[in-house]
Design a protein around this motif. Structure first.
Motif, PDB file in Angstrom:
ATOM      1  N   ARG A  72       0.831  -1.210   0.000  1.00 23.31           N
ATOM      2  CA  ARG A  72       0.000   0.000   0.000  1.00 23.31           C
ATOM      3  C   ARG A  72       0.864   1.259   0.000  1.00 23.31           C
ATOM      4  O   ARG A  72       0.562   2.225  -0.687  1.00 23.31           O
ATOM      5  N   LYS A  76       1.040   4.271  -2.768  1.00 20.57           N
ATOM      6  CA  LYS A  76       0.898   5.693  -2.412  1.00 20.57           C
ATOM      7  C   LYS A  76       2.097   6.490  -2.917  1.00 20.57           C
ATOM      8  O   LYS A  76       1.951   7.620  -3.385  1.00 20.57           O
ATOM      9  N   ALA A  87       2.662  10.414   1.234  1.00 17.42           N
ATOM     10  CA  ALA A  87       2.298   9.007   1.055  1.00 17.42           C
ATOM     11  C   ALA A  87       2.070   8.330   2.406  1.00 17.42           C
ATOM     12  O   ALA A  87       1.135   7.546   2.566  1.00 17.42           O
ATOM     13  N   GLU A  90      -1.274   9.467   3.840  1.00 16.69           N
ATOM     14  CA  GLU A  90      -2.367   8.811   3.114  1.00 16.69           C
ATOM     15  C   GLU A  90      -2.503   7.347   3.538  1.00 16.69           C
ATOM     16  O   GLU A  90      -3.613   6.847   3.720  1.00 16.69           O
ATOM     17  N   LEU A  91      -1.373   6.659   3.708  1.00 18.18           N
ATOM     18  CA  LEU A  91      -1.416   5.274   4.180  1.00 18.18           C
ATOM     19  C   LEU A  91      -2.013   5.209   5.581  1.00 18.18           C
ATOM     20  O   LEU A  91      -2.879   4.372   5.856  1.00 18.18           O
TER      21      LEU A  91
END
Length: 185
Positions: A72, A76, A87, A90-91
């Protein structure tokens, strides 16, 4: 199986040390089930290269969960090339809000050479103080050792290796079989 009949997986110490323009992430190789060492040569530190930008990541916790999170994170990073913090946030948001991801039991230390971050399932993206991050069962031992070594005339890799050796000497779930990855700022 209940918690009492299945002792659960333990282990791992991961440390990230940032000093003099270099960041080193080191992890031990031990995987334990209860009081038994299952494997002593696991590789828990990886170099990712999404979009041509190097990122080093180390994980503690369930291996399958960690690989899911690394995949994941890589996605990202491909969506936001060269923007590790974005990133990571967002993760962490996905990890916190997605019903499937919420069940994952792992933590990550990630670096692009500039930032050193810890990402947790609680939605945290932490940039640690003192340019040292440590996670896992021996994380606090490694963190304390590295903090004590930072003022010495050692480079980041030497500090990480010495701190991991101290953690391995103290924590029964940590061994001295290290994987070490370095990245320049």
């Amino acid at each position: 199986m209940t918690e009492t009949s299945f002792p659960g997986w333990h282990g791992t110490t991961i440390i990230g040390v940032k000093k003099n323009g270099k960041v080193v992430v080191a992890g031990d190789g031990q995987v334990s089930l209860g009081q038994t060492v299952i494997k002593g040569t696991a590789r828990k530190v990886r170099r990712l290269t999404p979009g041509g930008h190097d990122v080093v990541a180390g994980f503690a916790g369930s291996t399958a969960d960690a690989f899911t999170l690394l995949e994941r994170l890589e996605a990202k990073l491909e969506a936001t090339p060269g923007q590790l913090q974005r990133a990571a946030v967002e993760l962490a948001k996905d990890w916190r809000t997605d019903k499937y991801l919420q069940k994952l039991e792992a933590m990550l230390i990630v670096t692009d050479g500039s930032l050193l971050l810890v990402i947790t399932g609680a939605g945290d993206v932490l940039e640690p103080e003192h340019d040292i991050a440590a996670i896992g069962s021996g994380g606090n031992f490694a963190l304390a050792a590295a903090r004590g070594l930072m003022e010495a005339d050692f480079d980041a890799e030497t500090i990480a290796r010495k701190a991991m050796q101290i953690a391995a000497d103290i924590c029964v779930y940590t061994n001295g079989n290290l994987t070490v990855e370095a990245i320049d700022a």
